[in-house]
Design a protein around this motif. Structure first.
Motif, mmCIF file in Angstrom:
data_model
loop_
_atom_site.group_PDB
_atom_site.id
_atom_site.type_symbol
_atom_site.label_atom_id
_atom_site.label_comp_id
_atom_site.label_asym_id
_atom_site.label_seq_id
_atom_site.Cartn_x
_atom_site.Cartn_y
_atom_site.Cartn_z
ATOM 1 N N ASN A 1 10.150 71.541 -34.773
ATOM 2 C CA ASN A 1 9.000 71.816 -35.632
ATOM 3 C C ASN A 1 8.383 73.156 -35.254
ATOM 4 O OD1 ASN A 1 6.548 71.872 -37.023
ATOM 5 N ND2 ASN A 1 6.273 69.661 -36.860
ATOM 6 N N MET A 2 8.489 74.138 -36.148
ATOM 7 C CA MET A 2 7.986 75.483 -35.861
ATOM 8 C C MET A 2 6.459 75.551 -35.846
ATOM 9 S SD MET A 2 10.632 77.942 -37.913
ATOM 10 C CE MET A 2 11.067 76.706 -39.117
ATOM 11 N N TYR A 3 5.816 74.590 -36.487
ATOM 12 C CA TYR A 3 4.358 74.568 -36.461
ATOM 13 C C TYR A 3 3.831 74.162 -35.089
ATOM 14 C CZ TYR A 3 4.763 74.855 -41.515
ATOM 15 O OH TYR A 3 5.062 75.266 -42.786
ATOM 16 N N VAL A 4 4.703 73.658 -34.244
ATOM 17 C CA VAL A 4 4.351 73.317 -32.867
ATOM 18 C C VAL A 4 4.912 74.352 -31.898
ATOM 19 C CG1 VAL A 4 4.591 71.598 -31.030
ATOM 20 C CG2 VAL A 4 4.228 70.857 -33.392
ATOM 21 N N THR A 5 6.185 74.692 -32.062
ATOM 22 C CA THR A 5 6.842 75.584 -31.091
ATOM 23 C C THR A 5 6.295 77.004 -31.127
ATOM 24 O OG1 THR A 5 8.617 76.010 -32.704
ATOM 25 C CG2 THR A 5 8.971 74.257 -31.087
ATOM 26 N N SER A 6 5.988 77.537 -32.316
ATOM 27 C CA SER A 6 5.512 78.918 -32.379
ATOM 28 C C SER A 6 4.139 79.098 -31.723
ATOM 29 C CB SER A 6 5.515 79.439 -33.826
ATOM 30 O OG SER A 6 4.856 78.550 -34.698
ATOM 31 N N PRO A 7 3.143 78.215 -31.946
ATOM 32 C CA PRO A 7 1.894 78.372 -31.185
ATOM 33 C C PRO A 7 2.087 78.205 -29.680
ATOM 34 C CG PRO A 7 1.531 76.972 -33.093
ATOM 35 C CD PRO A 7 3.000 77.166 -32.973
ATOM 36 N N VAL A 8 2.996 77.311 -29.268
ATOM 37 C CA VAL A 8 3.261 77.142 -27.835
ATOM 38 C C VAL A 8 3.840 78.421 -27.247
ATOM 39 C CG1 VAL A 8 4.692 75.924 -26.151
ATOM 40 C CG2 VAL A 8 3.523 74.634 -27.939
ATOM 41 N N ILE A 9 4.793 79.029 -27.942
ATOM 42 C CA ILE A 9 5.383 80.284 -27.467
ATOM 43 C C ILE A 9 4.328 81.387 -27.419
ATOM 44 C CG2 ILE A 9 6.999 82.121 -28.081
ATOM 45 C CD1 ILE A 9 8.355 79.780 -26.799
ATOM 46 N N CYS A 10 3.477 81.452 -28.432
ATOM 47 C CA CYS A 10 2.405 82.463 -28.446
ATOM 48 C C CYS A 10 1.463 82.273 -27.264
ATOM 49 C CB CYS A 10 1.626 82.393 -29.758
ATOM 50 S SG CYS A 10 2.521 83.014 -31.201
ATOM 51 N N LEU A 11 1.078 81.023 -27.004
ATOM 52 C CA LEU A 11 0.178 80.737 -25.886
ATOM 53 C C LEU A 11 0.833 81.122 -24.559
ATOM 54 C CD1 LEU A 11 -2.486 79.569 -24.884
ATOM 55 C CD2 LEU A 11 -1.407 77.301 -24.879
ATOM 56 N N TYR A 12 2.117 80.796 -24.410
ATOM 57 C CA TYR A 12 2.831 81.165 -23.180
ATOM 58 C C TYR A 12 2.840 82.681 -22.998
ATOM 59 C CZ TYR A 12 6.754 82.638 -20.364
ATOM 60 O OH TYR A 12 7.540 83.309 -19.458
ATOM 61 N N LEU B 1 10.995 78.565 -14.817
ATOM 62 C CA LEU B 1 11.192 77.155 -15.129
ATOM 63 C C LEU B 1 11.000 76.880 -16.616
ATOM 64 C CD1 LEU B 1 9.324 75.488 -12.106
ATOM 65 C CD2 LEU B 1 11.797 75.666 -12.459
ATOM 66 N N PHE B 2 9.959 77.481 -17.198
ATOM 67 C CA PHE B 2 9.675 77.284 -18.622
ATOM 68 C C PHE B 2 10.843 77.763 -19.474
ATOM 69 C CE2 PHE B 2 8.114 79.038 -22.638
ATOM 70 C CZ PHE B 2 7.453 77.947 -23.178
ATOM 71 N N LEU B 3 11.364 78.948 -19.155
ATOM 72 C CA LEU B 3 12.465 79.504 -19.938
ATOM 73 C C LEU B 3 13.754 78.726 -19.722
ATOM 74 C CD1 LEU B 3 11.762 83.308 -19.375
ATOM 75 C CD2 LEU B 3 11.300 81.964 -21.426
ATOM 76 N N LEU C 1 -1.021 88.318 -19.523
ATOM 77 C CA LEU C 1 -2.302 88.671 -18.911
ATOM 78 C C LEU C 1 -2.310 88.388 -17.414
ATOM 79 C CD1 LEU C 1 -4.720 87.474 -21.713
ATOM 80 C CD2 LEU C 1 -4.163 89.814 -21.093
ATOM 81 N N LEU C 2 -1.691 87.298 -16.989
ATOM 82 C CA LEU C 2 -1.660 86.993 -15.557
ATOM 83 C C LEU C 2 -0.800 87.994 -14.792
ATOM 84 C CD1 LEU C 2 -1.420 83.086 -15.450
ATOM 85 C CD2 LEU C 2 -3.402 84.528 -14.973
ATOM 86 N N LEU C 3 0.309 88.420 -15.388
ATOM 87 C CA LEU C 3 1.178 89.370 -14.697
ATOM 88 C C LEU C 3 0.602 90.782 -14.693
ATOM 89 C CD1 LEU C 3 4.792 88.319 -15.804
ATOM 90 C CD2 LEU C 3 3.582 87.769 -13.688
ATOM 91 N N VAL C 4 -0.009 91.178 -15.785
ATOM 92 C CA VAL C 4 -0.490 92.564 -15.907
ATOM 93 C C VAL C 4 -1.897 92.734 -15.338
ATOM 94 C CG1 VAL C 4 -1.031 94.423 -17.533
ATOM 95 C CG2 VAL C 4 0.981 92.987 -17.901
ATOM 96 N N ASN C 5 -2.807 91.802 -15.644
ATOM 97 C CA ASN C 5 -4.202 91.952 -15.231
ATOM 98 C C ASN C 5 -4.629 91.017 -14.106
ATOM 99 O OD1 ASN C 5 -4.684 93.984 -17.103
ATOM 100 N ND2 ASN C 5 -5.281 92.545 -18.704
ATOM 101 N N LEU D 1 7.339 91.973 -20.395
ATOM 102 C CA LEU D 1 8.104 92.229 -21.616
ATOM 103 C C LEU D 1 9.444 91.517 -21.575
ATOM 104 C CD1 LEU D 1 8.283 93.749 -24.292
ATOM 105 C CD2 LEU D 1 9.213 95.712 -23.041
ATOM 106 N N GLY D 2 10.070 91.495 -20.400
ATOM 107 C CA GLY D 2 11.327 90.770 -20.260
ATOM 108 C C GLY D 2 11.157 89.281 -20.521
ATOM 109 N N PHE D 3 10.106 88.692 -19.951
ATOM 110 C CA PHE D 3 9.843 87.273 -20.188
ATOM 111 C C PHE D 3 9.505 87.000 -21.654
ATOM 112 C CE2 PHE D 3 8.706 86.766 -15.491
ATOM 113 C CZ PHE D 3 9.879 86.062 -15.223
ATOM 114 N N THR D 4 8.796 87.934 -22.291
ATOM 115 C CA THR D 4 8.464 87.771 -23.712
ATOM 116 C C THR D 4 9.724 87.729 -24.565
ATOM 117 O OG1 THR D 4 6.315 88.859 -23.473
ATOM 118 C CG2 THR D 4 7.272 88.810 -25.674
ATOM 119 N N CYS D 5 10.639 88.667 -24.334
ATOM 120 C CA CYS D 5 11.890 88.705 -25.103
ATOM 121 C C CYS D 5 12.713 87.440 -24.864
ATOM 122 C CB CYS D 5 12.700 89.939 -24.726
ATOM 123 S SG CYS D 5 11.935 91.499 -25.220
#
Length: 402
Positions: A191-202, A27-29, A208-212, A171-175
């Motif tokens: 605004n990249m100062y907003v979108t880039s931290p949001v993408i990093c947090l996602y 949904l996010f993507l 971590l939820l998928l792997v661990n 990795l697929g979702f990350t790409c």
């Protein structure tokens, strides 16, 4: 409650979390891509698109000696070949193509040969009666990359088994998050100062939820990693003021200003985003390593205490920091080696080269990423020690494993 029932319940919870993470990611993507690409035309330059073709026969070849004193480009190579189109509306049709080079071509190019997979584009303004209406654009190289990618995926699943499969999914979702959401959002003027931290947090939470799975180890690693990324971002913002950066690090930066004239791309935002996204991989690696190691240390301690776990985390982090800092430095140097060589030759002095903005930005990436990495170590150690010692020690009596 018995251990078997607790284990079964834990597996059910992890399965539910895994499924919810997959659904949320889709949904996010999907929504993110729709919003980011609104009124944005991708892969459209106004010309005819390239089509795949297979070279079947070399019809003629001409090659001339290069004149080193030529003032205008002179044709030095012309190879005419027959090819069969393998994509597009005219798939299966046999066409005549040509490969050319001139005296200004900086290096010797590889000539086409029968059996080569190539990309051709049609010259729209060519004479309609001319056979040579198709020009070679590139050799198709994605086939080899696809095989290497398949080998990488197979190795991940073979060595990692179930976690390897989860890694492939993450990795697929990350790409997709980077190339289907973040990059289009940049081109659309968000605004990249907003979108880039949001993408990093996602990426952090999803990975971590998928792997661990959903556990205290993932919580500690996620908070420590995002804290390190935030430190890197703050340092970039502060450094940007004192370094007086313009963002014009190369000629590509100039072209970016004209991509979307109505909402010009922020070159400072490009620097900010590239640094924190580049540092994300290393900080995530370090945070997971420390959180996992402390989880194992906690399980073998008779009475795990906050101070003991924090001290162990710092000791583990000190062993990690040397190699991970080298990883960042070597990665940035390796990615810009050609640039460093070129500037070294054409700079008047070492001081001149080191003060070039493109070198300053590369150095800033290395230093800020490394500082963020170093801050991740105590943050993850502190959070891990806190979450691992929150449960009542009286309910668990750990035996020391020799």
């Amino acid at each position: 409650m018995s251990l078997s029932k607790m284990s079964k319940m834990s597996k059910q919870v992890n399965a539910a979390v895994y499924l919810c993470t997959i659904i949320f990611s889709i949904l996010f993507l999907a929504i993110g891509h729709k919003v980011a690409t609104k009124d944005l035309a991708l892969f459209s330059d106004g010309g005819a698109g390239a089509v795949r073709a297979r070279v079947t026969e070399i019809l003629s070849a001409y090659e001339a000696e290069i004149d080193p004193y030529a003032q205008t480009p002179e044709e030095t190579l012309r190879v005419t070949f027959a090819a069969t189109l393998r994509s597009g509306p005219r798939k299966g049709e046999r066409v005549t193509g040509m490969q050319t080079a001139d005296s200004f071509t900086p290096t010797e190019i590889r000539r086409v040969a029968p059996g080569d997979e190539v990309l051709l584009y049609e010259i729209e303004e060519a004479d309609s009666e001319s056979e040579e209406r198709w020009v070679l654009q590139e050799f198709v190289r994605t086939n080899v990359l696809a095989w290497l990618g398949a080998l990488f995926v197979a190795a991940l699943i073979f060595f990692g088994r179930r976690k390897g499969f989860h890694t492939v999914v993450s990795l697929g979702f990350t790409c997709l998050a980077i190339f289907a959401v973040f990059v289009p959002s940049v081109l659309s003027g968000f605004n990249m100062y907003v979108t880039s931290p949001v993408i990093c947090l996602y990426i952090i939470v999803m990975t971590l939820l998928l792997v661990n799975g959903a556990n205290r180890k993932s919580l500690a690693a996620a908070c420590g990693c995002f804290g390190g990324v935030c430190v890197s971002g703050l340092l970039v913002l502060v450094s940007d003021v004192f370094l007086k950066l313009t963002g014009l690090v190369d000629e590509q930066s100039v072209y970016l200003l004209y991509v979307n004239p109505d909402a010009p791309i922020s070159l400072h935002g490009i620097i900010f985003s590239s640094i924190i996204i580049g540092a994300l991989g290393a900080t995530l690696d370090v945070s997971v390593s420390i959180a996992s190691a402390l989880a194992e240390v906690r399980d073998v301690m008779r009475r795990p205490t906050f101070a003991a776990l924090f001290r162990s985390g710092m000791n583990i982090g000190r062993d990690i920091m040397g190699t991970m800092a080298n990883t960042l430095v070597l990665a940035y140097i390796g990615s810009s080696l050609s640039l460093v060589l070129l500037l070294l030759v054409h700079s008047s002095s070492l001081v001149d080269m080191l003060n070039r903005e493109i070198i300053v930005v590369e150095t800033l990436q290395t230093l800020v990423g490394s500082i963020g990495l170093l801050c991740t170590i105590p943050l993850t150690s502190l959070l891990s020690a806190w979450v691992y010692t929150r449960e009542n020690d009286k309910t668990r009596d750990f035996e020391v494993i020799p």
